[in-house]
Every structure is written in C-alpha cells, then in structure tokens.
Design a protein around this motif. Sequence first.
Motif, PDB file in Angstrom:
ATOM      1  N   LEU A 132       0.824  -1.213   0.000  1.00 14.30           N
ATOM      2  CA  LEU A 132       0.000   0.000   0.000  1.00 14.30           C
ATOM      3  C   LEU A 132       0.858   1.262   0.000  1.00 14.30           C
ATOM      4  O   LEU A 132       0.547   2.242  -0.673  1.00 14.30           O
ATOM      5  CB  LEU A 132      -0.920   0.014   1.215  1.00 14.30           C
ATOM      6  N   SER A 133       1.944   1.218   0.778  1.00 18.87           N
ATOM      7  CA  SER A 133       2.839   2.373   0.848  1.00 18.87           C
ATOM      8  C   SER A 133       3.489   2.668  -0.496  1.00 18.87           C
ATOM      9  O   SER A 133       3.612   3.826  -0.899  1.00 18.87           O
ATOM     10  CB  SER A 133       3.909   2.119   1.903  1.00 18.87           C
ATOM     11  N   ILE A 134       3.885   1.643  -1.191  1.00 18.68           N
ATOM     12  CA  ILE A 134       4.518   1.796  -2.491  1.00 18.68           C
ATOM     13  C   ILE A 134       3.523   2.257  -3.539  1.00 18.68           C
ATOM     14  O   ILE A 134       3.819   3.108  -4.368  1.00 18.68           O
ATOM     15  CB  ILE A 134       5.220   0.485  -2.918  1.00 18.68           C
ATOM     16  N   MET A 135       2.317   1.714  -3.492  1.00 18.65           N
ATOM     17  CA  MET A 135       1.319   1.998  -4.513  1.00 18.65           C
ATOM     18  C   MET A 135       0.569   3.318  -4.311  1.00 18.65           C
ATOM     19  O   MET A 135       0.030   3.870  -5.263  1.00 18.65           O
ATOM     20  CB  MET A 135       0.328   0.844  -4.606  1.00 18.65           C
ATOM     21  N   SER A 136       0.508   3.804  -3.077  1.00 18.56           N
ATOM     22  CA  SER A 136      -0.271   5.013  -2.829  1.00 18.56           C
ATOM     23  C   SER A 136       0.518   6.246  -3.281  1.00 18.56           C
ATOM     24  O   SER A 136       1.729   6.315  -3.112  1.00 18.56           O
ATOM     25  CB  SER A 136      -0.644   5.132  -1.360  1.00 18.56           C
ATOM     26  N   PRO A 137      -0.196   7.208  -3.825  1.00 12.77           N
ATOM     27  CA  PRO A 137       0.481   8.437  -4.265  1.00 12.77           C
ATOM     28  C   PRO A 137       0.955   9.238  -3.060  1.00 12.77           C
ATOM     29  O   PRO A 137       0.327   9.230  -2.004  1.00 12.77           O
ATOM     30  CB  PRO A 137      -0.594   9.193  -5.045  1.00 12.77           C
TER      31      PRO A 137
END
Length: 103
Positions: free
Chosen positions: A96-101
């Motif tokens: 989620l951290s990597i994928m979230s803007p």
Amino acid sequence: MKKEEILKKSRLEDCDEGKEYIEGRGRYYGEIVFIILAAILMIYNLFRGHTNHQVFTLFWGFLAAEGFGKYRTGKSKGELIVTICAAVASICYLILSIMSPTP
C-alpha cells in the motif's frame, strides 16, 4: 547434584545472566520508545491528512520479527500465528505504501 557439578554445567552453558538481563532491559525500553514514536507519527499523519502505511509497515514488521524470535525459541503455535499474521500485515502495508500516491 553436587555444587561442583552445578557450577561446571553453568560454565559450560556459556551464558551470562547479567548480559541477558541488560539486553532484555534495553530491548524493553527500545520497544516502548518505538511504540511511542509510532503513535506520535500516526497522530501527526492523521492531522496532516497523510496515510500511515509506512508506520504500520514498520510496526507490523517489528512484531513479525519479534514473534519469529519467540517462536524459534519456544515453538509456540500462538507465536507462529502472530508471526505469520504480522508478516502478512507488514507486507500488505508495504505494498500500500509503495502503490499510494505521495501527498
């Protein structure tokens, strides 16, 4: 058992209880500070409108690593379950951290 036998076995274990106690106390205070700082960052992120994915990644990763160490020592099924759940949660929050803007 005689006193000499007990002392001999203790020496063969190559275990210093004083060092273990010191390491345990240090780890205890480290865990407390980690949790306090994580809570501060979560509250800060909440007021700033940011996500807490990175903080949760570290928190669950820490719990997974700690649980793994406890499981290897005690072979408790409960610790294994905690370790697996925490590891899965940490990986999910990392994704989620990597994928979230970024804000």
